[in-house]
Each structure stands twice: as C-alpha cells, then as structure tokens.
Design a protein around this motif. Sequence first.
Motif, PDB file in Angstrom:
ATOM      1  N   ASN A  75      -5.777  12.182 -10.267  1.00 28.10           N
ATOM      2  CA  ASN A  75      -4.996  11.139  -9.921  1.00 28.10           C
ATOM      3  C   ASN A  75      -5.937   9.811 -10.794  1.00 28.10           C
ATOM      4  OD1 ASN A  75      -3.446  12.978  -8.112  1.00 28.10           O
ATOM      5  ND2 ASN A  75      -2.092  11.255  -7.419  1.00 28.10           N
ATOM      6  N   THR A  97      -4.288   0.312  -2.589  1.00 23.67           N
ATOM      7  CA  THR A  97      -3.601   1.479  -3.115  1.00 23.67           C
ATOM      8  C   THR A  97      -2.750   1.303  -4.578  1.00 23.67           C
ATOM      9  OG1 THR A  97      -1.740   2.245  -2.403  1.00 23.67           O
ATOM     10  CG2 THR A  97      -3.514   2.779  -1.521  1.00 23.67           C
ATOM     11  N   GLN A 102       5.575   0.573  -8.104  1.00 21.76           N
ATOM     12  CA  GLN A 102       5.542  -0.868  -7.944  1.00 21.76           C
ATOM     13  C   GLN A 102       4.767  -0.852  -9.301  1.00 21.76           C
ATOM     14  OE1 GLN A 102       5.741  -2.574  -4.978  1.00 21.76           O
ATOM     15  NE2 GLN A 102       6.761  -0.513  -4.773  1.00 21.76           N
ATOM     16  N   TYR A 144      -3.892   5.433  -7.411  1.00 22.02           N
ATOM     17  CA  TYR A 144      -5.213   5.608  -7.338  1.00 22.02           C
ATOM     18  C   TYR A 144      -4.772   5.691  -4.605  1.00 22.02           C
ATOM     19  CZ  TYR A 144      -9.412   3.315  -5.205  1.00 22.02           C
ATOM     20  OH  TYR A 144     -10.510   3.198  -4.690  1.00 22.02           O
ATOM     21  N   ASP A 145      -5.307   6.223  -4.709  1.00 24.19           N
ATOM     22  CA  ASP A 145      -4.848   6.505  -2.752  1.00 24.19           C
ATOM     23  C   ASP A 145      -6.088   5.205  -1.596  1.00 24.19           C
ATOM     24  OD1 ASP A 145      -7.585   7.990  -2.864  1.00 24.19           O
ATOM     25  OD2 ASP A 145      -6.372   9.804  -2.489  1.00 24.19           O
ATOM     26  N   GLY A 203       4.916   8.531  -7.937  1.00 23.22           N
ATOM     27  CA  GLY A 203       3.974   8.468  -6.565  1.00 23.22           C
ATOM     28  C   GLY A 203       2.641   7.412  -6.105  1.00 23.22           C
ATOM     29  N   THR A 204       1.140   8.106  -5.991  1.00 28.06           N
ATOM     30  CA  THR A 204       0.020   7.225  -5.461  1.00 28.06           C
ATOM     31  C   THR A 204      -0.518   8.011  -7.151  1.00 28.06           C
ATOM     32  OG1 THR A 204       0.235   7.314  -3.631  1.00 28.06           O
ATOM     33  CG2 THR A 204      -2.313   6.920  -4.076  1.00 28.06           C
ATOM     34  N   ASP A 238      -0.308   9.777 -11.946  1.00 33.38           N
ATOM     35  CA  ASP A 238      -0.026   9.908 -10.537  1.00 33.38           C
ATOM     36  C   ASP A 238      -0.377  11.442 -10.116  1.00 33.38           C
ATOM     37  OD1 ASP A 238       2.425  10.914 -11.506  1.00 33.38           O
ATOM     38  OD2 ASP A 238       3.686  10.022 -10.311  1.00 33.38           O
ATOM     39  N   GLU A 271       0.242   2.586  -6.731  1.00 31.64           N
ATOM     40  CA  GLU A 271       1.613   2.856  -6.473  1.00 31.64           C
ATOM     41  C   GLU A 271       2.564   3.080  -7.900  1.00 31.64           C
ATOM     42  OE1 GLU A 271       1.738   4.998  -3.690  1.00 31.64           O
ATOM     43  OE2 GLU A 271      -0.232   4.131  -3.458  1.00 31.64           O
ATOM     44  N   GLY A 299       0.819  -0.892   0.099  1.00 34.31           N
ATOM     45  CA  GLY A 299       0.048   0.002   0.299  1.00 34.31           C
ATOM     46  C   GLY A 299       0.756   1.194  -0.429  1.00 34.31           C
ATOM     47  N   GLY A 300       0.513   2.691   0.116  1.00 37.54           N
ATOM     48  CA  GLY A 300       0.675   3.875   0.294  1.00 37.54           C
ATOM     49  C   GLY A 300       0.399   4.853   1.449  1.00 37.54           C
ATOM     50  N   SER A 301      -0.085   5.604   0.594  1.00 35.60           N
ATOM     51  CA  SER A 301       0.113   6.865   2.102  1.00 35.60           C
ATOM     52  C   SER A 301      -0.843   6.488   3.028  1.00 35.60           C
ATOM     53  CB  SER A 301       0.429   7.697   1.787  1.00 35.60           C
ATOM     54  OG  SER A 301      -0.418   8.565   0.352  1.00 35.60           O
TER      55      SER A 301
END
Length: 218
Positions: A70, A35, A40, A148-149, A145-146, A87, A37, A25-27
């Motif tokens: 995003n 998520t 990844q 999909y969060d 970056g992300t 992203d 990233e 996962g991310g943030s």
Amino acid sequence: VIDTRASSGKVFLRDGLTVDPLWDGGSPTTSPYFTLEGNQSYTFEAIVNFGSAAAGTSGTNGLMGFTGTNEVWWRVQNGTMGFTFDDGPNRISVSSFDFSAAFDGEYHNLALIYDASVSGQRTITGYLDGVAIDNLVDTTDVPTGTMYDGTNDFYIGAYNATSSNYFNGLQDQYRISSGVLAPNEFLPVPVPEPALGPLALAGFAALGYSWRCRRQSA
C-alpha cells in the motif's frame, strides 16, 4: 530553508509516528498512529525552490510519501508532477501534471488535494501558488482502505529510500492537512531565510515541517 542543491537530501519520519488524536486515524491500535485512509480527504503542501529549470525538468525530485504494497507518494519527475494513492486492491497513479512554471528559480507552494468527499469517486487536484493546474477524477480504481498505516517510514523531501529520488533544490516547509483546504488556506510563500547546508537535514525544526490536524465533518 535547507539547501540540497549540491547533494540531494531528505528528511524522513521514522515508523510509529504519533500525532494529535484529532487526526482521523485508521486501524493501528497503538494510539494514535498517523495514517492515511482512502476514504478520507487530505491536502498535501510543499514550499520549495527547484533552483533552476534544469533541476526541475531532469531526474526525480521526491516531495513526500511511502512506497510498498500500500502506498502514497508525491514527486516531480522530468518536469511533471506525479502521485500514487494505493490501498492494495485499488490504485490511482498519474505522472502527467505540468508544473513547468515552478522551475524558474523562485519559491513556490505546490499543493495536491486528494478529495474523497463524493462516494465512489476520488478527485485529485494539483495547485501551483493557489492556482489549479490540473486534476483527475477517478471513479474506477477508488481507494477505500488504509493507504499508509503508520508502521513504516514516511519520507519528506523524498518518497522512498532511493537516493536518486531525493529532492534537489531548496526546501522550506511541508504540511499535510486532513480535509480539503481552500487555496486561501494554503501555506504562504515566505521571504526565504538564508539556506542551511545538508547537515541540517537532521533538524526537523529547521525545516519548518508541520502537521495540520482538524476534525472531519460528517
């Protein structure tokens, strides 16, 4: 199998979806959000039947995704496969992979691999029944970056809330895997069961929808 030929339909996952913690996962701090990233790798798969050549070559058939500032989405439009990985500052978007061989009224495995294993490069490859159809190597607009969060709807059998973009055909199974799968690891194309009507769209179990989560190697 869900039949959405007469009335295009979708199944979507509400915001705040949680999954097995092995997923990278991310943030988001509400753990563990699903998520996607930019740094990844992922394998996206769909076992579907477009029903006819006309269904596959006219209009938009959403497969999965989310649109926004995003975004990540995957669709077939006017006979070709398209996708976007974004992203925010970096965006890869293509709508030209030729998947016309899938529009024969039979079930097929459509797969899309997003490969971030090489620093500064993203390779996206489309597969039909385990055979690579086309690919893109991008070294310019590389998402890191992300994308999909996990805090908005992620659609299956569609890629946004626009009803004209819902999938038109027979939907059997969808899967997202962390990492790059080899073709011999793809979902098999099964002998189809009798199709269910659009009202069955509310049942995730009927769709055979699944997550595949596996730990990434360093």
